[in-house]
Design an enzyme around this catalytic site. Structure first.
Site, PDB file in Angstrom:
ATOM      1  N   THR A 134       0.916  -1.256  -0.013  1.00 11.01           N
ATOM      2  CA  THR A 134      -0.092   0.111  -0.032  1.00 11.01           C
ATOM      3  C   THR A 134       0.946   1.253  -0.082  1.00 11.01           C
ATOM      4  O   THR A 134       2.103   1.056   0.513  1.00 11.01           O
ATOM      5  CB  THR A 134      -0.987  -0.048   1.497  1.00 11.01           C
ATOM      6  OG1 THR A 134      -1.552   1.134   1.415  1.00 11.01           O
ATOM      7  CG2 THR A 134      -0.223  -0.316   2.528  1.00 11.01           C
ATOM      8  N   ASP A 135       0.317   2.451  -0.560  1.00  9.72           N
ATOM      9  CA  ASP A 135       0.879   3.655  -0.471  1.00  9.72           C
ATOM     10  C   ASP A 135       1.126   4.036   0.909  1.00  9.72           C
ATOM     11  O   ASP A 135       1.407   4.928   1.479  1.00  9.72           O
ATOM     12  CB  ASP A 135       0.343   4.551  -1.125  1.00  9.72           C
ATOM     13  CG  ASP A 135      -1.428   5.018  -1.023  1.00  9.72           C
ATOM     14  OD1 ASP A 135      -1.703   4.375  -0.035  1.00  9.72           O
ATOM     15  OD2 ASP A 135      -1.818   5.857  -1.598  1.00  9.72           O
ATOM     16  N   GLU A 136       0.115   4.006   1.970  1.00 10.08           N
ATOM     17  CA  GLU A 136       0.282   4.078   3.266  1.00 10.08           C
ATOM     18  C   GLU A 136       1.564   3.842   4.207  1.00 10.08           C
ATOM     19  O   GLU A 136       1.720   4.714   4.850  1.00 10.08           O
ATOM     20  CB  GLU A 136      -0.877   3.603   4.120  1.00 10.08           C
ATOM     21  CG  GLU A 136      -2.162   3.650   3.451  1.00 10.08           C
ATOM     22  CD  GLU A 136      -3.534   3.643   4.586  1.00 10.08           C
ATOM     23  OE1 GLU A 136      -3.277   3.305   5.718  1.00 10.08           O
ATOM     24  OE2 GLU A 136      -4.640   3.564   3.875  1.00 10.08           O
ATOM     25  N   TYR A 159      -2.214  -0.333  11.137  1.00  6.71           N
ATOM     26  CA  TYR A 159      -2.177  -1.080   9.549  1.00  6.71           C
ATOM     27  C   TYR A 159      -0.873  -0.778   9.084  1.00  6.71           C
ATOM     28  O   TYR A 159      -0.227  -1.787   8.554  1.00  6.71           O
ATOM     29  CB  TYR A 159      -3.324  -0.597   8.927  1.00  6.71           C
ATOM     30  CG  TYR A 159      -3.391  -1.139   7.334  1.00  6.71           C
ATOM     31  CD1 TYR A 159      -3.634  -2.387   6.913  1.00  6.71           C
ATOM     32  CD2 TYR A 159      -3.331  -0.272   6.551  1.00  6.71           C
ATOM     33  CE1 TYR A 159      -3.375  -2.621   5.716  1.00  6.71           C
ATOM     34  CE2 TYR A 159      -3.377  -0.425   5.194  1.00  6.71           C
ATOM     35  CZ  TYR A 159      -3.377  -1.678   4.970  1.00  6.71           C
ATOM     36  OH  TYR A 159      -3.365  -1.771   3.548  1.00  6.71           O
ATOM     37  N   LYS A 163       1.938  -3.215   7.180  1.00  6.42           N
ATOM     38  CA  LYS A 163       2.295  -3.373   6.046  1.00  6.42           C
ATOM     39  C   LYS A 163       3.659  -2.974   5.705  1.00  6.42           C
ATOM     40  O   LYS A 163       4.564  -3.735   4.868  1.00  6.42           O
ATOM     41  CB  LYS A 163       1.408  -2.541   5.025  1.00  6.42           C
ATOM     42  CG  LYS A 163      -0.130  -3.101   5.116  1.00  6.42           C
ATOM     43  CD  LYS A 163      -0.086  -4.449   4.640  1.00  6.42           C
ATOM     44  CE  LYS A 163      -0.002  -4.346   2.904  1.00  6.42           C
ATOM     45  NZ  LYS A 163      -0.290  -6.037   2.639  1.00  6.42           N
TER      46      LYS A 163
HETATM   47  P1  NAD Z   1      -9.563  -7.599   1.988  1.00  6.80           P
HETATM   48  O1  NAD Z   1      -9.736  -7.144   3.367  1.00  6.80           O
HETATM   49  O2  NAD Z   1     -10.872  -7.220   1.230  1.00  6.80           O
HETATM   50  O3  NAD Z   1      -9.483  -9.090   1.908  1.00  6.80           O
HETATM   51  C1  NAD Z   1      -8.229  -9.550   2.385  1.00  6.80           C
HETATM   52  C2  NAD Z   1      -8.504 -11.129   2.378  1.00  6.80           C
HETATM   53  O4  NAD Z   1      -7.351 -11.816   2.935  1.00  6.80           O
HETATM   54  C3  NAD Z   1      -9.734 -11.814   2.898  1.00  6.80           C
HETATM   55  O5  NAD Z   1     -10.409 -12.751   1.960  1.00  6.80           O
HETATM   56  C4  NAD Z   1      -9.385 -12.747   3.927  1.00  6.80           C
HETATM   57  O6  NAD Z   1     -10.059 -13.624   4.430  1.00  6.80           O
HETATM   58  C5  NAD Z   1      -7.894 -13.050   3.704  1.00  6.80           C
HETATM   59  N1  NAD Z   1      -7.054 -13.333   4.953  1.00  6.80           N
HETATM   60  C6  NAD Z   1      -6.984 -12.466   6.086  1.00  6.80           C
HETATM   61  N2  NAD Z   1      -6.142 -12.934   6.928  1.00  6.80           N
HETATM   62  C7  NAD Z   1      -5.567 -14.019   6.360  1.00  6.80           C
HETATM   63  C8  NAD Z   1      -4.823 -15.054   6.785  1.00  6.80           C
HETATM   64  N3  NAD Z   1      -4.223 -14.955   7.882  1.00  6.80           N
HETATM   65  N4  NAD Z   1      -4.767 -16.104   5.908  1.00  6.80           N
HETATM   66  C9  NAD Z   1      -5.061 -16.279   4.666  1.00  6.80           C
HETATM   67  N5  NAD Z   1      -6.121 -15.220   4.265  1.00  6.80           N
HETATM   68  C10 NAD Z   1      -6.067 -14.278   5.025  1.00  6.80           C
HETATM   69  O7  NAD Z   1      -8.249  -6.819   1.300  1.00  6.80           O
HETATM   70  P2  NAD Z   1      -8.246  -5.998   0.056  1.00  6.80           P
HETATM   71  O8  NAD Z   1      -8.731  -4.686  -0.084  1.00  6.80           O
HETATM   72  O9  NAD Z   1      -8.636  -6.877  -1.022  1.00  6.80           O
HETATM   73  O10 NAD Z   1      -6.359  -5.905   0.177  1.00  6.80           O
HETATM   74  C11 NAD Z   1      -5.680  -6.897  -0.450  1.00  6.80           C
HETATM   75  C12 NAD Z   1      -4.166  -6.607  -0.440  1.00  6.80           C
HETATM   76  O11 NAD Z   1      -4.168  -5.313  -1.186  1.00  6.80           O
HETATM   77  C13 NAD Z   1      -3.918  -6.361   1.057  1.00  6.80           C
HETATM   78  O12 NAD Z   1      -2.498  -6.811   1.190  1.00  6.80           O
HETATM   79  C14 NAD Z   1      -3.813  -4.717   1.354  1.00  6.80           C
HETATM   80  O13 NAD Z   1      -3.009  -4.285   2.179  1.00  6.80           O
HETATM   81  C15 NAD Z   1      -3.445  -4.394  -0.058  1.00  6.80           C
HETATM   82  N6  NAD Z   1      -3.883  -3.089  -0.717  1.00  6.80           N
HETATM   83  C16 NAD Z   1      -5.200  -2.740  -0.502  1.00  6.80           C
HETATM   84  C17 NAD Z   1      -5.767  -1.393  -0.776  1.00  6.80           C
HETATM   85  C18 NAD Z   1      -7.243  -1.110  -0.944  1.00  6.80           C
HETATM   86  O14 NAD Z   1      -7.570   0.120  -1.161  1.00  6.80           O
HETATM   87  N7  NAD Z   1      -8.081  -1.995  -0.563  1.00  6.80           N
HETATM   88  C19 NAD Z   1      -4.869  -0.541  -1.640  1.00  6.80           C
HETATM   89  C20 NAD Z   1      -3.514  -1.046  -1.642  1.00  6.80           C
HETATM   90  C21 NAD Z   1      -3.051  -2.204  -1.087  1.00  6.80           C
HETATM   91  O1  DAU Z   2      -4.252   3.886   0.495  1.00  7.29           O
HETATM   92  C1  DAU Z   2      -4.299   2.411   0.677  1.00  7.29           C
HETATM   93  C2  DAU Z   2      -5.159   1.951   1.562  1.00  7.29           C
HETATM   94  O2  DAU Z   2      -6.686   2.403   1.483  1.00  7.29           O
HETATM   95  C3  DAU Z   2      -5.170   0.654   1.728  1.00  7.29           C
HETATM   96  O3  DAU Z   2      -3.917  -0.006   2.148  1.00  7.29           O
HETATM   97  C4  DAU Z   2      -5.966   0.013   2.841  1.00  7.29           C
HETATM   98  O4  DAU Z   2      -6.181  -1.178   3.145  1.00  7.29           O
HETATM   99  C5  DAU Z   2      -7.559   0.626   2.543  1.00  7.29           C
HETATM  100  O5  DAU Z   2      -8.620   0.383   3.567  1.00  7.29           O
HETATM  101  C6  DAU Z   2      -7.530   2.301   2.162  1.00  7.29           C
HETATM  102  O6  DAU Z   2      -7.214   2.871   3.581  1.00  7.29           O
HETATM  103  P1  DAU Z   2      -8.007   4.254   3.851  1.00  7.29           P
HETATM  104  O7  DAU Z   2      -7.921   4.548   5.218  1.00  7.29           O
HETATM  105  O8  DAU Z   2      -7.602   5.305   2.955  1.00  7.29           O
HETATM  106  O9  DAU Z   2      -9.494   3.937   3.486  1.00  7.29           O
HETATM  107  P2  DAU Z   2     -10.930   4.166   4.002  1.00  7.29           P
HETATM  108  O10 DAU Z   2     -11.911   3.462   2.920  1.00  7.29           O
HETATM  109  O11 DAU Z   2     -11.016   3.539   5.701  1.00  7.29           O
HETATM  110  O12 DAU Z   2     -11.035   5.531   4.152  1.00  7.29           O
HETATM  111  C7  DAU Z   2     -10.757   6.580   3.063  1.00  7.29           C
HETATM  112  C8  DAU Z   2     -10.954   7.782   3.635  1.00  7.29           C
HETATM  113  O13 DAU Z   2     -12.274   8.372   3.930  1.00  7.29           O
HETATM  114  C9  DAU Z   2      -9.978   8.118   4.823  1.00  7.29           C
HETATM  115  O14 DAU Z   2      -9.624   9.506   4.737  1.00  7.29           O
HETATM  116  C10 DAU Z   2     -11.116   7.989   6.214  1.00  7.29           C
HETATM  117  C11 DAU Z   2     -12.220   8.537   5.457  1.00  7.29           C
HETATM  118  N1  DAU Z   2     -13.480   7.921   5.930  1.00  7.29           N
HETATM  119  C12 DAU Z   2     -13.666   6.518   5.970  1.00  7.29           C
HETATM  120  C13 DAU Z   2     -15.060   5.912   6.396  1.00  7.29           C
HETATM  121  C14 DAU Z   2     -14.725   4.291   6.456  1.00  7.29           C
HETATM  122  C15 DAU Z   2     -14.757   8.770   6.420  1.00  7.29           C
HETATM  123  O15 DAU Z   2     -14.480   9.822   6.161  1.00  7.29           O
HETATM  124  N2  DAU Z   2     -15.627   8.022   6.771  1.00  7.29           N
HETATM  125  C16 DAU Z   2     -15.828   6.647   6.829  1.00  7.29           C
HETATM  126  O16 DAU Z   2     -17.030   6.249   7.519  1.00  7.29           O
END
Ligand code: NAD
Ligand code: DAU
Length: 353
Positions: A134-136, A159, A163
């Site tokens: 992630t970019d975080e 989180y 990562k």
């Molecule tokens: P998600 O939370 O939707 O899904 C995570 C999946 O991993 C689930 O199916 C869960 O059951 C599985 N999992 C969790 N713990 C596990 C374990 N111990 N063993 C096996 N499986 C397990 O996540 P996502 O949003 O699809 O993110 C996927 C990846 O991409 C993550 O590594 C996250 O850090 C990264 N990422 C997410 C975002 C985003 O915006 N969602 C952005 C950048 C990077």
């Molecule tokens: O940047 C990549 C990341 O983006 C991933 O690595 C994470 O897994 C993913 O969850 C996401 O993180 P964020 O914290 O940016 O996403 P989230 O959807 O939780 O929140 C997006 C923005 O919106 C953040 O500034 C918080 C705000 N927010 C979020 C929720 C859930 C609100 O204002 N209200 C809300 O109810």
């Protein structure tokens, strides 16, 4: 960059029932890239949903394994049994708010789980390991500037700290043991099948149900949005084309404040459902800020565009429209995800290890 062509035939995907992992598996089958076996190892946490892959895979090439990546011996055995040549690692705890409430599961899966996978590929160095991150990890930006691949790490939530730790482990294993790795750091994803705890699906569903739209703080925090299928395509490009040990940022360079994104969503919801914009606007509710809330993320993905000719296919307007339409067209998925019915579905369809 040295040119690389890596064959990814028998692929083990971790976390393939989550949001992005399932999009990646759907992409592999849709594009005819699943030429060998696709093994999906997922622990079926709250974020997993088997319906995400229904009808999207070829059952002759696909196998689901219910398991925890932190379990020693699980993945090493699967690598041998299925002649795995590639691991694409999505499995993680991913929601920042949950990491603030309870960091332990994040340490277990994101750090220890990644460590176990790296140990497995250290012992079987023919396997290439792609780590999805992630970019975080880069921290938080002021009003200007972009994160590049050279930006020093500065994670600020439990989180992002886990990562970052996993990214460091991946690079350490590549450097010390010569494990074949690639790594991608992506910005915020949105699209179909996203669990409705994250901003975009939560806001869409609350709008449809006329529930309050909870905006943390003053809504000026900025995120850089990418449609999930574009992320899947970028991962594939890196997996097969990037040099060993390389890292790529993935982003569509689409920055929005949370309030601006919310207004774009409102506009689309109003248009597709006939709702009055003013009625939706009235749902906005400013709530207490997330502790340690990162102000701005913005990524420079020049390296990925230049080295591997990747660029996103969806702009924000079309991606958000697809997403709203998908949630409107899939009330069954939404209801099951929210009610816990899919848990019962899981019990019926998958044996617990
Ligand atoms: P998600 O939370 O939707 O899904 C995570 C999946 O991993 C689930 O199916 C869960 O059951 C599985 N999992 C969790 N713990 C596990 C374990 N111990 N063993 C096996 N499986 C397990 O996540 P996502 O949003 O699809 O993110 C996927 C990846 O991409 C993550 O590594 C996250 O850090 C990264 N990422 C997410 C975002 C985003 O915006 N969602 C952005 C950048 C990077
Ligand atoms: O940047 C990549 C990341 O983006 C991933 O690595 C994470 O897994 C993913 O969850 C996401 O993180 P964020 O914290 O940016 O996403 P989230 O959807 O939780 O929140 C997006 C923005 O919106 C953040 O500034 C918080 C705000 N927010 C979020 C929720 C859930 C609100 O204002 N209200 C809300 O109810």
């Amino acid at each position: 960059m040295e040119s690389t062509v890596r064959l990814a035939k028998n692929i083990l995907v971790t976390g393939g029932l989550g949001f992005i992992g399932s999009a990646f598996i759907r992409f592999l089958f849709r594009e005819g890239l699943a030429t060998g076996r696709v093994l999906n190892v997922d622990a079926l946490t709250y974020a997993a949903n088997p319906a995400n892959l229904e009808g999207a895979v070829d059952p002759d090439r696909y196998r689901f394994v219910h398991g925890d990546i932190g379990e020693p011996g699980l993945v090493p055995g699967l690598i041998v049994e299925h002649a795995i040549d590639t691991i694409v690692h999505f499995a993680a705890e991913t929601h920042v708010d949950r990491s603030i409430l309870g960091p332990e599961a994040f340490i277990q899966t994101n750090v220890v789980g990644t460590f176990r996978l790296l140990e497995a590929v250290r012992a079987q160095p023919q396997v290439h390991f792609h780590h999805v991150s992630t970019d975080e990890v880069y921290g938080s930006l002021g009003p200007t500037g972009l994160f590049t691949e050279e930006t020093p790490y500065d994670p600020r939530s439990p989180y992002s700290a886990t990562k970052a730790a996993s990214d460091h482990l991946v690079r350490a294993y590549a450097h010390t043991y010569g494990v074949s790795t690639t790594l991608s750091n992506c910005s915020n994803n949105y699209g179909p099948f996203q669990f409705p705890e994250k901003l975009v699906p939560l806001m869409i569903l609350n709008m449809l149900e006329r529930k309050p739209l909870p905006v943390y703080g003053d809504g000026t925090n900025v995120r850089d949005w990418l449609y999930v299928d574009d992320h899947a395509e970028a991962i594939w490009a890196i997996l097969v084309g990037a040099a060993r040990g390389s890292t790529y940022n993935v982003s569509g360079a689409t920055e929005r404040t949370n309030l601006a994104l919310l207004r774009e969503l409102m506009h689309i919801v109003a248009e597709l459902t006939g709702a009055e914009s003013a009625d939706l606007e009235r749902l906005i509710t400013f709530v207490k800020d997330r502790p340690g809330h990162d102000q701005r993320y913005a990524l420079d993905a020049t390296r990925l565009r230049q080295d591997l000719a990747w660029s996103p296919r969806h702009d924000l307007a079309s991606g958000l429209r697809n997403t709203v339409r998908w949630y409107l067209d899939h009330p069954g998925w939404v209801a099951a995800t929210r009610s816990g019915t899919y848990r019962e579905w899981i019990e019926r369809n998958y044996e617990t290890r």
